[in-house]
Design a protein around this motif. Structure first.
Motif, PDB file in Angstrom:
ATOM      1  N   VAL A 124       0.848  -1.194   0.000  1.00  0.00           N
ATOM      2  CA  VAL A 124       0.000   0.000   0.000  1.00  0.00           C
ATOM      3  C   VAL A 124       0.881   1.240   0.000  1.00  0.00           C
ATOM      4  CG1 VAL A 124      -1.706   1.322   1.305  1.00  0.00           C
ATOM      5  CG2 VAL A 124      -1.902  -1.168   1.155  1.00  0.00           C
ATOM      6  N   LEU A 125       0.472   2.243  -0.785  1.00  0.00           N
ATOM      7  CA  LEU A 125       1.182   3.524  -0.825  1.00  0.00           C
ATOM      8  C   LEU A 125       0.159   4.651  -0.747  1.00  0.00           C
ATOM      9  CD1 LEU A 125       3.950   5.021  -1.292  1.00  0.00           C
ATOM     10  CD2 LEU A 125       3.288   5.138  -3.703  1.00  0.00           C
ATOM     11  N   GLU A 126       0.337   5.544   0.234  1.00  0.00           N
ATOM     12  CA  GLU A 126      -0.494   6.741   0.337  1.00  0.00           C
ATOM     13  C   GLU A 126       0.099   7.805  -0.583  1.00  0.00           C
ATOM     14  OE1 GLU A 126      -3.203   6.806   2.116  1.00  0.00           O
ATOM     15  OE2 GLU A 126      -2.942   5.001   3.340  1.00  0.00           O
ATOM     16  N   VAL A 127      -0.717   8.328  -1.496  1.00  0.00           N
ATOM     17  CA  VAL A 127      -0.224   9.266  -2.510  1.00  0.00           C
ATOM     18  C   VAL A 127      -0.992  10.582  -2.405  1.00  0.00           C
ATOM     19  CG1 VAL A 127       0.223   9.640  -4.963  1.00  0.00           C
ATOM     20  CG2 VAL A 127       0.283   7.321  -4.029  1.00  0.00           C
ATOM     21  N   GLU A 128      -0.250  11.672  -2.261  1.00  0.00           N
ATOM     22  CA  GLU A 128      -0.827  13.009  -2.288  1.00  0.00           C
ATOM     23  C   GLU A 128      -0.832  13.530  -3.725  1.00  0.00           C
ATOM     24  OE1 GLU A 128      -2.044  14.759   0.308  1.00  0.00           O
ATOM     25  OE2 GLU A 128      -1.646  13.109   1.705  1.00  0.00           O
ATOM     26  N   PRO A 129      -1.662  14.540  -4.036  1.00  0.00           N
ATOM     27  CA  PRO A 129      -1.595  15.136  -5.379  1.00  0.00           C
ATOM     28  C   PRO A 129      -0.180  15.626  -5.674  1.00  0.00           C
ATOM     29  CG  PRO A 129      -3.571  15.869  -4.252  1.00  0.00           C
ATOM     30  CD  PRO A 129      -2.753  15.117  -3.232  1.00  0.00           C
ATOM     31  N   GLY A 130       0.280  15.395  -6.870  1.00  0.00           N
ATOM     32  CA  GLY A 130       1.623  15.831  -7.275  1.00  0.00           C
ATOM     33  C   GLY A 130       2.414  14.737  -7.941  1.00  0.00           C
ATOM     34  N   PRO A 131       2.755  13.653  -7.213  1.00  0.00           N
ATOM     35  CA  PRO A 131       3.574  12.606  -7.843  1.00  0.00           C
ATOM     36  C   PRO A 131       2.873  11.974  -9.047  1.00  0.00           C
ATOM     37  CG  PRO A 131       3.555  12.354  -5.465  1.00  0.00           C
ATOM     38  CD  PRO A 131       2.538  13.401  -5.788  1.00  0.00           C
ATOM     39  N   ARG A 132       3.668  11.684 -10.065  1.00  0.00           N
ATOM     40  CA  ARG A 132       3.152  11.025 -11.266  1.00  0.00           C
ATOM     41  C   ARG A 132       3.784   9.646 -11.350  1.00  0.00           C
ATOM     42  NH1 ARG A 132       4.597  16.401 -13.457  1.00  0.00           N
ATOM     43  NH2 ARG A 132       2.671  17.628 -13.574  1.00  0.00           N
ATOM     44  N   VAL A 133       2.960   8.647 -11.595  1.00  0.00           N
ATOM     45  CA  VAL A 133       3.443   7.268 -11.681  1.00  0.00           C
ATOM     46  C   VAL A 133       3.194   6.749 -13.094  1.00  0.00           C
ATOM     47  CG1 VAL A 133       3.164   6.769  -9.239  1.00  0.00           C
ATOM     48  CG2 VAL A 133       1.230   6.415 -10.779  1.00  0.00           C
ATOM     49  N   PRO A 134       4.023   5.812 -13.579  1.00  0.00           N
ATOM     50  CA  PRO A 134       3.903   5.353 -14.960  1.00  0.00           C
ATOM     51  C   PRO A 134       2.822   4.294 -15.132  1.00  0.00           C
ATOM     52  CG  PRO A 134       5.750   4.282 -13.913  1.00  0.00           C
ATOM     53  CD  PRO A 134       5.206   5.254 -12.905  1.00  0.00           C
ATOM     54  N   ALA A 135       2.287   4.229 -16.349  1.00  0.00           N
ATOM     55  CA  ALA A 135       1.324   3.191 -16.688  1.00  0.00           C
ATOM     56  C   ALA A 135       2.019   1.842 -16.763  1.00  0.00           C
ATOM     57  CB  ALA A 135       0.654   3.513 -18.025  1.00  0.00           C
ATOM     58  N   GLY A 136       1.298   0.802 -16.332  1.00  0.00           N
ATOM     59  CA  GLY A 136       1.776  -0.564 -16.485  1.00  0.00           C
ATOM     60  C   GLY A 136       1.008  -1.226 -17.614  1.00  0.00           C
ATOM     61  N   ALA A 137       0.524  -2.438 -17.380  1.00  0.00           N
ATOM     62  CA  ALA A 137      -0.372  -3.080 -18.332  1.00  0.00           C
ATOM     63  C   ALA A 137      -1.662  -2.262 -18.387  1.00  0.00           C
ATOM     64  CB  ALA A 137      -0.644  -4.517 -17.886  1.00  0.00           C
ATOM     65  N   PRO A 138      -2.515  -2.466 -19.422  1.00  0.00           N
ATOM     66  CA  PRO A 138      -3.747  -1.675 -19.536  1.00  0.00           C
ATOM     67  C   PRO A 138      -4.548  -1.635 -18.235  1.00  0.00           C
ATOM     68  CG  PRO A 138      -3.440  -3.001 -21.497  1.00  0.00           C
ATOM     69  CD  PRO A 138      -2.363  -3.406 -20.541  1.00  0.00           C
ATOM     70  N   GLY A 139      -4.898  -0.410 -17.808  1.00  0.00           N
ATOM     71  CA  GLY A 139      -5.689  -0.237 -16.604  1.00  0.00           C
ATOM     72  C   GLY A 139      -4.906  -0.281 -15.312  1.00  0.00           C
TER      73      GLY A 139
END
Length: 225
Positions: A124-139
């Protein structure tokens, strides 16, 4: 600078074994302009802008580890700067070839509000607005922790790239109201050129990091003489 300090900043061949690693910042990581972990200020003492601050790598941003350096430092490169970080900076393990490719080239997703990303492996990762994460497999998207890369559903996120319209540009620009200023990313803040770089990145436009390079970027200009 003193002679001893000048020797620290003299260009030389990076010592030690050359590394070829892509790792992910797990928290804001200050990047120093020179191979020294301390601050540099104008004389007489001006404790405002730190002249040794060259940027801050944001959480979930990739960086390339180029070499180990004396004094407990690592020479690193990001898509917008080259400099030194502490060897014990909060980083993920080196990415696998597939994760590495996605962190460097895949579409980015971001949260519109604080969200909890739950990976399929239970992480589990708590994410605040700002960080951008990359797409993996579709969805799906990828995020990094101290144990490596994890895959989670992208349902709670939105694509970070969106159409460039006047309204969208202004709304995104004004969303930074209240964000702290920081020369060279000092104390995790945004300076003027980082603000412009982040703003345009929201629309898929890659822009240089420094104001001098930004002034020379692009293909359209207006002569105001």
């Amino acid at each position: 600078l003193s002679p001893a300090m000048l020797r620290r900043f003299t260009p030389r061949t990076p010592p030690g074994r050359q590394l070829d690693q892509i790792r992910v910042a797990l928290a804001p990581v200050p990047v120093r302009c020179g191979p020294w972990a301390g601050s540099l200020h104008k004389q007489p003492p001006d404790h405002g802008p730190d002249r040794n601050a060259c940027g801050t790598v944001r959480a979930q941003e990739p960086l390339e580890i180029l070499s180990r350096w004396p004094g407990g430092l690592l020479l690193v490169r990001t898509r917008y700067t080259l400099g030194w970080i502490d060897e014990d900076a909060p980083l993920s393990p080196p990415l696998s070839s597939d994760s590495r490719r996605r962190w460097l080239t895949a579409e980015r997703y971001e949260p519109a509000r604080p969200v909890r990303l739950s990976a399929f492996d239970g992480t589990v990762l708590e994410v605040e607005p700002g960080p951008r994460v990359p797409a993996g497999a579709p969805g799906t998207v990828l995020f990094a922790t101290s144990r490596g890369a994890h895959r989670a559903s992208a349902a709670a996120l939105r694509p970070s790239r969106r159409p460039l319209t006047r309204r969208a540009l202004l709304e995104t620009a004004f969303s930074y109201l209240g964000a702290p200023y920081g020369w060279g990313g000092q104390d995790g803040g945004l300076d003027c050129s980082r603000f412009i770089m982040e703003l345009l990145a929201s629309f898929g436009i890659r822009f240089p990091r420094t104001s001098g390079s930004q002034a020379l970027a692009g293909t359209f200009s207006i002569d105001l003489r």
